[in-house]
Scaffold this active site. Structure first.
Site, PDB file in Angstrom:
ATOM      1  CG  ASP A   1       9.418  -1.353  10.024  1.00 53.94           C
ATOM      2  OD1 ASP A   1       8.642  -0.716   9.290  1.00 53.94           O
ATOM      3  OD2 ASP A   1      10.039  -2.366   9.645  1.00 53.94           O
TER       4      ASP A   1
ATOM      5  CG  ASN B   1      10.794 -16.198  18.634  1.00 54.07           C
ATOM      6  OD1 ASN B   1       9.823 -15.822  17.988  1.00 54.07           O
ATOM      7  ND2 ASN B   1      11.826 -16.797  18.074  1.00 54.07           N
TER       8      ASN B   1
ATOM      9  N   GLY C   1      -2.096  -3.134  12.841  1.00 52.66           N
ATOM     10  CA  GLY C   1      -0.868  -2.445  12.448  1.00 52.66           C
ATOM     11  C   GLY C   1      -1.013  -1.455  11.299  1.00 52.66           C
TER      12      GLY C   1
ATOM     13  CE  LYS D   1      10.867  -4.357   6.288  1.00 50.89           C
ATOM     14  NZ  LYS D   1       9.936  -4.161   7.403  1.00 50.89           N
TER      15      LYS D   1
ATOM     16  CB  ALA E   1      12.989 -13.332  18.066  1.00 50.33           C
ATOM     17  N   GLY E   2      11.760 -11.971  14.882  1.00 51.44           N
ATOM     18  CA  GLY E   2      12.159 -11.820  13.481  1.00 51.44           C
ATOM     19  C   GLY E   2      12.472 -10.368  13.160  1.00 51.44           C
TER      20      GLY E   2
ATOM     21  CE  LYS F   1      -3.868  -2.137   2.373  1.00 50.48           C
ATOM     22  NZ  LYS F   1      -4.402  -2.587   1.100  1.00 50.48           N
TER      23      LYS F   1
ATOM     24  CB  THR G   1      12.874 -20.678  17.961  1.00 52.18           C
ATOM     25  OG1 THR G   1      12.007 -21.179  16.924  1.00 52.18           O
ATOM     26  CG2 THR G   1      14.112 -21.545  18.051  1.00 52.18           C
TER      27      THR G   1
HETATM   28  P1  NDP Z   1      10.001 -12.943  10.170  1.00 49.47           P
HETATM   29  O1  NDP Z   1       9.759 -14.062   9.212  1.00 49.47           O
HETATM   30  O2  NDP Z   1      11.320 -12.273  10.190  1.00 49.47           O
HETATM   31  O3  NDP Z   1       9.750 -13.482  11.682  1.00 49.47           O
HETATM   32  C1  NDP Z   1       8.618 -14.232  11.986  1.00 49.47           C
HETATM   33  C2  NDP Z   1       8.474 -14.370  13.521  1.00 49.47           C
HETATM   34  O4  NDP Z   1       7.200 -14.962  13.778  1.00 49.47           O
HETATM   35  C3  NDP Z   1       9.514 -15.268  14.162  1.00 49.47           C
HETATM   36  O5  NDP Z   1       9.777 -14.785  15.461  1.00 49.47           O
HETATM   37  C4  NDP Z   1       8.793 -16.632  14.217  1.00 49.47           C
HETATM   38  O6  NDP Z   1       9.271 -17.462  15.269  1.00 49.47           O
HETATM   39  C5  NDP Z   1       7.396 -16.176  14.509  1.00 49.47           C
HETATM   40  N1  NDP Z   1       6.342 -17.109  14.074  1.00 49.47           N
HETATM   41  C6  NDP Z   1       6.054 -17.489  12.798  1.00 49.47           C
HETATM   42  N2  NDP Z   1       4.982 -18.303  12.783  1.00 49.47           N
HETATM   43  C7  NDP Z   1       4.576 -18.443  14.083  1.00 49.47           C
HETATM   44  C8  NDP Z   1       3.534 -19.159  14.714  1.00 49.47           C
HETATM   45  N3  NDP Z   1       2.661 -19.915  14.017  1.00 49.47           N
HETATM   46  N4  NDP Z   1       3.404 -19.060  16.056  1.00 49.47           N
HETATM   47  C9  NDP Z   1       4.252 -18.316  16.770  1.00 49.47           C
HETATM   48  N5  NDP Z   1       5.276 -17.614  16.238  1.00 49.47           N
HETATM   49  C10 NDP Z   1       5.441 -17.680  14.896  1.00 49.47           C
HETATM   50  O7  NDP Z   1       8.822 -11.907   9.899  1.00 49.47           O
HETATM   51  P2  NDP Z   1       8.851 -10.331  10.253  1.00 49.47           P
HETATM   52  O8  NDP Z   1       9.396 -10.180  11.608  1.00 49.47           O
HETATM   53  O9  NDP Z   1       9.478  -9.584   9.132  1.00 49.47           O
HETATM   54  O10 NDP Z   1       7.294  -9.935  10.212  1.00 49.47           O
HETATM   55  C11 NDP Z   1       6.414 -10.297  11.262  1.00 49.47           C
HETATM   56  C12 NDP Z   1       5.032  -9.706  10.985  1.00 49.47           C
HETATM   57  O11 NDP Z   1       5.014  -8.296  11.147  1.00 49.47           O
HETATM   58  C13 NDP Z   1       4.579 -10.000   9.554  1.00 49.47           C
HETATM   59  O12 NDP Z   1       3.274 -10.508   9.639  1.00 49.47           O
HETATM   60  C14 NDP Z   1       4.591  -8.628   8.885  1.00 49.47           C
HETATM   61  O13 NDP Z   1       3.553  -8.530   7.921  1.00 49.47           O
HETATM   62  C15 NDP Z   1       4.345  -7.683  10.057  1.00 49.47           C
HETATM   63  N6  NDP Z   1       4.897  -6.316   9.851  1.00 49.47           N
HETATM   64  C16 NDP Z   1       4.038  -5.230   9.869  1.00 49.47           C
HETATM   65  C17 NDP Z   1       4.519  -3.935   9.692  1.00 49.47           C
HETATM   66  C18 NDP Z   1       3.573  -2.753   9.686  1.00 49.47           C
HETATM   67  O14 NDP Z   1       3.973  -1.646   9.282  1.00 49.47           O
HETATM   68  N7  NDP Z   1       2.342  -2.907  10.141  1.00 49.47           N
HETATM   69  C19 NDP Z   1       5.966  -3.660   9.489  1.00 49.47           C
HETATM   70  C20 NDP Z   1       6.781  -4.861   9.524  1.00 49.47           C
HETATM   71  C21 NDP Z   1       6.240  -6.128   9.678  1.00 49.47           C
HETATM   72  P3  NDP Z   1      10.535 -18.483  15.077  1.00 49.47           P
HETATM   73  O15 NDP Z   1      11.784 -17.684  15.404  1.00 49.47           O
HETATM   74  O16 NDP Z   1      10.276 -19.558  16.046  1.00 49.47           O
HETATM   75  O17 NDP Z   1      10.501 -18.937  13.628  1.00 49.47           O
END
Ligand code: NDP
Length: 289
Positions: A110, A159, A256, A67, A136-137, A17, A161
């Site tokens: 962000d 997290n 968000g 990123k 923790a992503g 968007k 993990t």
């Molecule tokens: P990443 O792929 O880098 O990280 C994903 C994270 O989610 C990890 O900590 C992972 O844990 C965890 N995770 C994934 N699936 C599950 C689950 N089923 N249950 C519990 N934990 C889970 O993604 P990002 O950090 O880049 O993005 C995260 C979210 O934030 C996305 O949905 C993105 O759209 C949103 N976002 C929104 C923004 C906004 O402006 N509104 C800006 C940036 C992001 P593990 O380490 O165990 O794999």
């Protein structure tokens, strides 16, 4: 003066968007700029940026999954981008780069976007509060320093993990010694898994991507303080499972969309030196969801 060119670069990118948001900001502030979407091949982010620079572009936003690569590509980083290890905003500058090329300034907006949406738009102060950050992503890493700068009582990172969160927080602490040694040492920062969570939190931020699969982290009952805020980084027409869970626990749930608009406003400020009014653009986007 020529029209300044910007783009959001990602893969996929069709859903973004950002072009609508920046077009609205440009119209509102009278800036002569164009903003498009660029789909970069998964193995071709740097080449895509360099081509865009060669075409005379002024800057770019960067989204999933680039990123971290954008952070490596930048020749100069803001403190918050360095702390995040991730960049979502690039500004292309004349001269100052390696081998006589232009410098690439990398920032991460962000976290300021999230804080602005919570503090300014939702009217929830973070100072002295207990914050729970889920995930923790890249998204969680982008917001931790700006959250700590609000001087909450504590930030607990949980997290799926646990080791990922624990290793990240250990390194973050070591790298951010100036923050923790500079009078902010009273802010408690911890990392754990979901099952290790206890106590009540004033603000719970879901920075996991679980909602994208219509899931939520396995949270126990009773984690929200009375009237606490549940912030979901994902946005959509319908509340996510995390938002529904939080509302059933008596929390105030917020998605968000505001963070998205606020992070864009901060990028616009970095590029154009003027801060747009986010409220009408937020309302326009919400109505179009
Ligand atoms: P990443 O792929 O880098 O990280 C994903 C994270 O989610 C990890 O900590 C992972 O844990 C965890 N995770 C994934 N699936 C599950 C689950 N089923 N249950 C519990 N934990 C889970 O993604 P990002 O950090 O880049 O993005 C995260 C979210 O934030 C996305 O949905 C993105 O759209 C949103 N976002 C929104 C923004 C906004 O402006 N509104 C800006 C940036 C992001 P593990 O380490 O165990 O794999």
């Amino acid at each position: 003066m020529r029209t300044a060119n910007y783009a959001v670069i990602g893969n996929p990118i069709g859903h973004s968007k950002s072009p609508e948001i920046h077009a609205a900001f440009a119209a509102q502030t009278g800036q002569d700029m164009a903003y498009t979407r660029l789909l970069a091949p998964l193995d071709g982010f740097a080449a895509c940026v360099r081509r865009f620079i060669a075409d005379g572009a002024s800057g770019a936003n960067v989204t999933v999954p680039f990123k971290l690569e954008a952070c490596a590509l930048a020749t100069r980083l803001s403190g918050r981008a360095r702390a995040a290890g991730a960049v979502n905003t690039l500004r292309f500058e004349a001269g100052g780069g390696p081998e006589g090329g232009g410098a690439i300034f990398g920032d991460n907006t962000d976290g300021v976007g999230l804080v602005a949406d919570i503090v300014k738009n939702a009217g929830v102060a973070l100072a002295g509060r207990r914050i729970l950050l889920l995930g923790a992503g890249g998204a969680a890493r982008g917001v931790l320093l700006p959250l700590l700068e609000q001087l909450p009582e504590s930030v607990v990172v949980a997290n799926r993990t646990p080791a990922t969160a624990q290793e990240w927080v250990r390194r973050f602490r070591a790298d951010q010694e100036p923050f923790f040694g500079g009078g902010a040492g009273g802010v408690r920062l911890e990392a754990c898994g979901f099952e290790g969570l206890s106590g009540r939190f004033d603000v719970v931020i879901n920075a996991t991507s679980a909602s994208l699969e219509s899931q939520m982290p396995p949270l126990a009952d009773g984690l929200f303080a009375f009237g606490g805020l549940a912030y979901e980084m994902v946005y959509g027409k319908e509340p996510s499972p995390f938002m529904r869970f939080a509302a059933a626990q008596g929390a105030q749930a917020r998605d968000g969309l505001g963070m998205l608009v606020e992070q864009a406003a901060e990028a616009f400020l970095i590029w154009r030196g003027v801060r747009p009014d986010t409220a009408p653009v937020f309302a326009q986007l919400r109505a179009a969801l």
